[in-house]
Scaffold this active site. Sequence first.
Site, mmCIF file in Angstrom:
data_model
loop_
_atom_site.group_PDB
_atom_site.id
_atom_site.type_symbol
_atom_site.label_atom_id
_atom_site.label_comp_id
_atom_site.label_asym_id
_atom_site.label_seq_id
_atom_site.Cartn_x
_atom_site.Cartn_y
_atom_site.Cartn_z
ATOM 1 N N HIS A 1 -4.754 0.567 32.196
ATOM 2 C CA HIS A 1 -4.217 1.494 33.189
ATOM 3 C C HIS A 1 -2.776 1.846 32.836
ATOM 4 O O HIS A 1 -2.221 1.347 31.862
ATOM 5 C CB HIS A 1 -4.285 0.863 34.583
ATOM 6 C CG HIS A 1 -5.675 0.692 35.110
ATOM 7 N ND1 HIS A 1 -6.207 1.493 36.093
ATOM 8 C CD2 HIS A 1 -6.659 -0.174 34.770
ATOM 9 C CE1 HIS A 1 -7.450 1.120 36.349
ATOM 10 N NE2 HIS A 1 -7.748 0.105 35.548
ATOM 11 N N GLU B 1 -1.758 -2.980 32.739
ATOM 12 C CA GLU B 1 -0.964 -1.771 32.948
ATOM 13 C C GLU B 1 -0.050 -1.619 31.730
ATOM 14 O O GLU B 1 0.773 -2.496 31.443
ATOM 15 C CB GLU B 1 -0.124 -1.887 34.220
ATOM 16 C CG GLU B 1 -0.931 -2.165 35.483
ATOM 17 C CD GLU B 1 -1.482 -0.906 36.129
ATOM 18 O OE1 GLU B 1 -1.105 0.203 35.693
ATOM 19 O OE2 GLU B 1 -2.295 -1.041 37.063
#
Length: 411
Positions: free
Chosen positions: A204, A293
Site C-alpha cells: 500500500h 505501506e
Amino acid sequence: MALFSQLLLVLSTLTLARSATLGSSVVDGLDFSSYHDYPAMKNALERLVAKYPSLAKLHEIGTSVQGRKLYAIQITDYVNTREIGEPRFKYVANMHGNEPVGRELTIGLAQYLLSRYGTDHRVTSLVDNTDIYLMPSMNPDGFEKAYEGDCNGLVGRANHNGVDLNRNFPDQFSSSTSLIQPETAAIINWLKTDPHFVLSANFHGGSLVANYPYDNSPYGYSQGFYSKSPDDSAFRSLAYTYSKAHATMSLGHQCQGDNFLNGITNGAHWYEVSGGMQDYNYLHSNCFEITVEQSCCKYPKASTLSSYWRSNKESLLAFMEQVHTGIKGIVTDNSGAPIANAKVKVYGINHDVVTSSQGEYWRLLTPGIYSVTVEASGFKSAVKQITVTSGAAQIHHVTFDRATRTGSFSS
C-alpha cells in the site's frame, strides 16, 4: 574561438546532466522511468515469460469488474512441475488503485529475479527453493482512474463498483455490508489452492510502516487497542524483517503523523480495519500475511520510482527468505503415502496449520522451545519438543503407522 569552446563545454555539460537524469531511472538494469498501465503491465509480464519459459509462468487469478485480468507471475526453477516440500510465497500489490508503488516494485522484482538467476547466488537460491507468485495489481480498474502525483486523494482507491477491497473480506469480528467483489473473490479462491501459501505481503501507500495482524478487534473502532493474534511474536518478527532491511522505515518517523517504533505496528493499534485481507489470509488459510505501506505519497511521480526500488530491494528479498524459517516436514503413513489435512499444533499458540494433499507442512516460528503435536484422523497424535533456532527451517517429518494407529516424528 574561445567563445566557441566555452559554448561546446556548456552544451556538453548539459548533455551529461540530462543523461545522468535519464539514467537515474535505471537501477540494477531495471527501468523505472514510468508507470505501467494495464496493457504495458500485461506486455511486460508476457515478455518475461517468453524470455524465461523454464522459470516463469503467467496465471490469470481472476477478473476485475471491468473485465481486466488479475495477473500473477509465478517464478521458480521448475515452473511446470510441482516440487514437493517447496513453500509457496506471494506479493500482492495495488489493492488500492491509487497506491501503485508496489505495482512497479513487483514488476521490477520479477525482472530482477529472472535476469539474475544462475549468476546471483542469493537470487538463485530463492528461485530454486521457493514457489514465488507476484501480483502487480489486484485493482487494475482503480489504477486506470487514479492519477500520478495525487498524494492524499481517493480517486481510484476503490474498485469500479466503489468498494474498498481492503474492507471487503469476511471478518472475524464484524459483518460487511458490501457484496464480495470479483477481485476479492479471486483472492479468496486463490488462497484455497493446494498447497496453501505460507507467507505473503500486500503493498500500500500513504505511510511507511510494516503492519501486522490483527487489523480488527471485537471492540469496534477504538483506536489504540493492540489486537494480538496467536502468532504475535512471529508477526512482529516478520514485520521487523521488512522494516529493518528498508533504507528508512525502521526509523519510524518518516511521513507526517507517523510514529512507529522500529517502523512496525499492530494493525488495530494503528487504526482498525474491518474486512482486511491480511487477517483473512491468516484466519482462513495457512498463510501469514503482513501489510506494507511503502510511500508517504500514495501515487508519487514516476521520476521518484527508482528511489523506492533502492529503498525496498533488500526488504523484498529479506522478507521472502523468511518463508524458509521455523519448521517444516512431510506427514505420511508407514507405506509412504501422504496424509492430507493433518493438523500441526503448537502448544500455547492457538493457531493450527494443516498438511497439503502431499502431506507437506510449513510452520513459521520464532526461535524458542516448542511442544509440537501432529494430529491425523484415526491415529494417536505424534508429539515432540522442538528447539527452533534462527536460520533455515528445521525438517521434522512425521509417520503414522496404520497397524498400531500411532504417530511419531521420524526426524
